[in-house]
Design a protein around this motif. Structure first.
Motif, mmCIF file in Angstrom:
data_model
loop_
_atom_site.group_PDB
_atom_site.id
_atom_site.type_symbol
_atom_site.label_atom_id
_atom_site.label_comp_id
_atom_site.label_asym_id
_atom_site.label_seq_id
_atom_site.Cartn_x
_atom_site.Cartn_y
_atom_site.Cartn_z
ATOM 1 N N ARG A 1 -1.869 13.063 9.203
ATOM 2 C CA ARG A 1 -2.202 11.959 8.296
ATOM 3 C C ARG A 1 -1.249 10.769 8.473
ATOM 4 O O ARG A 1 -1.666 9.614 8.411
ATOM 5 N N HIS A 2 0.029 11.054 8.720
ATOM 6 C CA HIS A 2 0.968 9.954 9.003
ATOM 7 C C HIS A 2 0.510 9.176 10.246
ATOM 8 O O HIS A 2 0.481 7.946 10.249
ATOM 9 N N ILE A 3 0.153 9.908 11.278
ATOM 10 C CA ILE A 3 -0.239 9.247 12.531
ATOM 11 C C ILE A 3 -1.544 8.466 12.339
ATOM 12 O O ILE A 3 -1.656 7.315 12.777
ATOM 13 N N GLU A 4 -2.510 9.067 11.661
ATOM 14 C CA GLU A 4 -3.782 8.361 11.396
ATOM 15 C C GLU A 4 -3.530 7.024 10.708
ATOM 16 O O GLU A 4 -4.205 6.036 10.966
ATOM 17 N N LYS A 5 -2.545 7.021 9.807
ATOM 18 C CA LYS A 5 -2.272 5.808 9.032
ATOM 19 C C LYS A 5 -1.590 4.726 9.876
ATOM 20 O O LYS A 5 -1.864 3.541 9.704
ATOM 21 N N HIS A 6 -0.714 5.141 10.776
ATOM 22 C CA HIS A 6 0.127 4.147 11.460
ATOM 23 C C HIS A 6 -0.177 3.961 12.950
ATOM 24 O O HIS A 6 0.349 3.044 13.576
ATOM 25 N N SER A 7 -1.016 4.831 13.502
ATOM 26 C CA SER A 7 -1.251 4.811 14.946
ATOM 27 C C SER A 7 -1.972 3.548 15.405
ATOM 28 O O SER A 7 -2.812 3.000 14.690
ATOM 29 N N ASN B 1 -7.677 17.298 18.584
ATOM 30 C CA ASN B 1 -9.062 17.032 18.183
ATOM 31 C C ASN B 1 -9.140 16.013 17.062
ATOM 32 O O ASN B 1 -10.031 15.176 17.042
ATOM 33 N N ARG B 2 -8.201 16.109 16.117
ATOM 34 C CA ARG B 2 -8.312 15.255 14.932
ATOM 35 C C ARG B 2 -7.823 13.831 15.161
ATOM 36 O O ARG B 2 -8.349 12.893 14.554
ATOM 37 N N THR C 1 -14.907 -3.237 1.613
ATOM 38 C CA THR C 1 -13.645 -2.573 1.949
ATOM 39 C C THR C 1 -13.686 -1.104 1.531
ATOM 40 O O THR C 1 -13.308 -0.225 2.313
ATOM 41 N N GLU C 2 -14.182 -0.857 0.331
ATOM 42 C CA GLU C 2 -14.316 0.542 -0.109
ATOM 43 C C GLU C 2 -15.306 1.300 0.781
ATOM 44 O O GLU C 2 -15.065 2.433 1.187
ATOM 45 N N MET C 3 -16.402 0.641 1.066
ATOM 46 C CA MET C 3 -17.409 1.261 1.923
ATOM 47 C C MET C 3 -16.811 1.597 3.295
ATOM 48 O O MET C 3 -17.066 2.664 3.855
ATOM 49 N N GLY C 4 -16.018 0.680 3.818
ATOM 50 C CA GLY C 4 -15.358 0.914 5.104
ATOM 51 C C GLY C 4 -14.413 2.103 5.043
ATOM 52 O O GLY C 4 -14.388 2.936 5.956
ATOM 53 N N MET C 5 -13.641 2.208 3.950
ATOM 54 C CA MET C 5 -12.731 3.345 3.813
ATOM 55 C C MET C 5 -13.505 4.654 3.707
ATOM 56 O O MET C 5 -13.128 5.665 4.303
ATOM 57 N N ASN C 6 -14.596 4.619 2.945
ATOM 58 C CA ASN C 6 -15.436 5.823 2.848
ATOM 59 C C ASN C 6 -15.996 6.221 4.218
ATOM 60 O O ASN C 6 -16.062 7.404 4.559
ATOM 61 N N ALA C 7 -16.406 5.215 4.968
ATOM 62 C CA ALA C 7 -16.985 5.493 6.290
ATOM 63 C C ALA C 7 -15.926 6.098 7.220
ATOM 64 O O ALA C 7 -16.181 7.076 7.919
ATOM 65 N N ARG C 8 -14.739 5.511 7.234
ATOM 66 C CA ARG C 8 -13.664 6.042 8.092
ATOM 67 C C ARG C 8 -13.359 7.489 7.710
ATOM 68 O O ARG C 8 -13.184 8.351 8.571
ATOM 69 N N ASN C 9 -13.288 7.720 6.404
ATOM 70 C CA ASN C 9 -13.003 9.049 5.917
ATOM 71 C C ASN C 9 -14.101 10.034 6.344
ATOM 72 O O ASN C 9 -13.819 11.105 6.885
ATOM 73 N N ALA C 10 -15.346 9.635 6.142
ATOM 74 C CA ALA C 10 -16.469 10.509 6.523
ATOM 75 C C ALA C 10 -16.490 10.726 8.035
ATOM 76 O O ALA C 10 -16.836 11.817 8.514
ATOM 77 N N SER C 11 -16.092 9.708 8.793
ATOM 78 C CA SER C 11 -16.153 9.830 10.258
ATOM 79 C C SER C 11 -15.209 10.913 10.764
ATOM 80 O O SER C 11 -15.458 11.535 11.791
ATOM 81 N N LYS C 12 -14.111 11.141 10.026
ATOM 82 C CA LYS C 12 -13.140 12.149 10.480
ATOM 83 C C LYS C 12 -13.726 13.557 10.440
ATOM 84 O O LYS C 12 -13.566 14.325 11.387
#
Lengths: 412, 412
Positions: free
Chosen positions: B326-332, B352-353, A4-15
């Motif tokens: 960030r709100h949209i990323e969280k809930h979209s 883009n984001r 789960t942490e790895m997934g969050m890190n990946a999503r974050n890095a993907s942005k």
């Protein structure tokens, strides 16, 4: 670290990776290539531990050969990274652009997939190949390799992450799952909302498990029960040359031929030519084939659907083009299918009717490959019909989105 | 008939349909449209039975409204069939064409998907819409509708199959599953090698069940928690007009807005304009919104992720463009997201984001629709990132294959 942490890190890095320029990504790829060459000793030491353990565990020499790295192999992996670096950036390309009836401007642009997970087996080069293809395509990757190469993979992961960080990108663009238990593979398959695409790379068992159990989107790769059909109107010298290449040049790969079909009108003349071209290959024939080529083994029903990946070829004489097509429809894995003929109508019928990723007229099935098709590199060969079909290069691991620009338009 | 038999019939029908000309398919579509108009009495009688049973079973009036057919609705379904007939045939289009280094000619051509299955709920127009889109795209379809409309659907199926047969095509191009038990839906989800693509159409529960349980390739459709963000640099009159349209024009659909985000710099001026534009809509605001619009309900955390599909709108004041993103990323749900601003840089950053099928600058989210996008018709709106994203028209339910033509080339 949990998945789960790895997934969050990946999503974050993907942005941030999705917004990185081609230049920024290329610097990271160059640094990865350089770092692999610089750290050969570390990689070989980790690999030696994997090999020692593999011998202790009684793995076959063929398996050990697959997981072994040498200085030369590492150099070739590093060179492949530079090749990916030199490919055009797939991200941002405008795929469609039009103005709608109400003045809205609509653009369909290629964007990164987001987070890609790869579940694979023994070969450690997959670790680097997959990571750099995903990075170039703007997606963060979670790699889940096999336990046989975990030490090698950890070394490669560390080297790549350091290189990525030194290039100013988030190292979480590339993460390896260190726990190689079945449980981590299962968990990855269920990470909806985190993993945008899961690609299994490996044997038929692995691929089936992933395809049948994943709740995240998957691209099925791999299986290739490919056929070469020699038509009544074939140039028989060309046909012998093609079946020789399709079967013998590299029998272990998915685009190698597994069955030869021969029209009855040319069977008597062609089969001896085929046998001469296929010296070193075991032939398993239908009854007619056995009559025309005395001494070869009689095929049974299972031979028509077996992907030998070896110097074995099933051979069948068919009554017509239609029989050939029906045989292939029944047994094909929808990978690559070839017809050899000088008759353009027969070729068109064969190619239009058969449902496969690639249809060949007067060429070897061995060309179904990312480099051969001009994609530069490939992450696998899709045998499904959604999203990507055949060799998957950088574009095939991207998505797209619509950009709509207006001046206050509302729907009537 | 068992689903296995139905699957074999569909695969068989898909082979001839894939080779049918545009003209042959168009004749079938014309005959379907004509037959629907000719058989209004039969359809209405079957529908009346469905409605009577629905009342007996205590279904809500809203549900009954959804499953009710009238002469006018049937005429409109029949007219929609002619619109599909008039769209260009997607099959056979050459998507790429190039000569490889070795002289091989490679063509990537669009081909039908093969067999498509649709699992859907109550509205009987989906039966006809889905069938004719699949037919035009050259794929056989297996329809599994809900039990509430089984009599209407059986009538529609019979009429369509007779029309297809009278046009000289195989009637098994369109088959309805008559057994509407859960078991048949489950079985369809597992028919690997038979079903090439499964599309769920309906509520969130149905879609989740299909996505999580299917072993065949699926396209996820539907969920739309769409946002409109009013930036500091927005034209506020335009913004009020856009949020009014996005929320109020048809609140029950997936491209309607569910949350309004307002930059703090314009909140005081804009929120009263928004309230005036949204008369008849319940507002649920963050604390700042409640201060600026006294008397409205305070939103709780769940409001930010609720797809109301109703005259209710969540409203939040944000500190910056970044907070909005960030709100949209969280809930979209990655469907459609809009920014209203005169600042091109802010618009570019937003578009883009944010990871969604469609991003809007100065326009209503309501335009995410096959007809509005110029696709002619749609079979659903994909919220996944593989294969198709956003409105799916005829092209999006097709696959492709590679045609490779040589003169005896073999791989070196």
């Amino acid at each position: 670290m949990t998945l789960t942490e790895m997934g969050m890190n990946a999503r974050n890095a993907s942005k941030s990776l999705a917004l990185a320029t081609a230049e920024e990504k290329n610097i990271a790829l160059e640094k990865i290539s350089h770092a692999l060459n610089e750290n050969v000793a570390e990689i070989l030491a980790a690999n030696a531990e994997d090999i020692a353990l593999a011998r202790e565990n009684g793995l076959s020499e063929a398996m050990i050969e697959r997981l072994t790295l040498t200085e030369k192999r590492i150099a070739s992996i590093a060179a492949a990274v530079l090749k990916v670096k030199n490919l055009p950036d797939p991200v941002g390309e405008i795929l469609e652009s039009r103005e709608l009836y109400n003045g809205l401007k609509l653009e369909k642009r290629r964007v990164p997939m987001g987070v890609i997970a790869i579940i694979y087996e023994s070969r450690p080069n997959v670790t680097v190949d997959s990571a750099v293809l995903c990075l170039k395509a703007g997606s963060a990757v979670i790699l889940r390799g096999g336990k046989e190469t975990i030490r090698s993979n950890r070394a490669l992961e560390g080297i790549m992450r350091t290189a990525i960080e030194s290039a100013g990108l988030n190292p979480d663009c590339v993460q390896l799952v260190h726990d190689t238990s079945r449980e981590t593979a299962r968990e990855l398959m269920g990470m909806r909302g985190v993993i945008d695409l899961l690609i299994p790379r490996g044997g038929a068992g692995l691929i089936r498990t992933v395809v049948e159990n994943a709740k995240v989107p998957v691209i099925e790769t791999g299986a290739g029960n490919c056929h070469v059909y020699v038509d009544a109107a074939a140039d028989l010298t060309m046909a012998a040359n093609i079946i020789k290449n399709a079967k013998m040049q590299r029998p272990s790969v998915c685009n190698a031929a597994e069955t030869l079909l021969v029209h009855k009108a040319v069977a008597k003349e062609f089969l001896p030519l085929a046998r001469a071209a296929l010296i070193g290959c075991e032939l398993r024939g239908c009854e007619k084939t056995c009559t025309l080529l005395p001494g070869i083994k009689l095929a049974d029903e299972s031979d028509w659907s077996t992907e030998y990946n070896d110097y074995i070829l099933a051979v069948r004489v068919v009554d017509s083009l239609d029989s050939a097509i029906r045989h292939i429809e029944k047994h094909s894995t929808r990978h690559s299918e070839a017809i050899v003929t000088q008759d353009a109508h027969a070729a068109a019928e064969f190619m239009n009717r058969i449902d496969a990723a690639a249809l060949y007229h007067n060429a070897s099935t061995r060309f179904t490959d990312g480099e051969e098709f001009g994609l530069g590199a490939e992450i696998g060969i899709s045998t499904q019909k959604m999203h990507a079909r055949g060799p998957m290069g950088l574009k095939e691991i991207c998505s797209f989105k619509y950009f709509v620009t207006g001046e206050g338009q509302v729907r009537g």
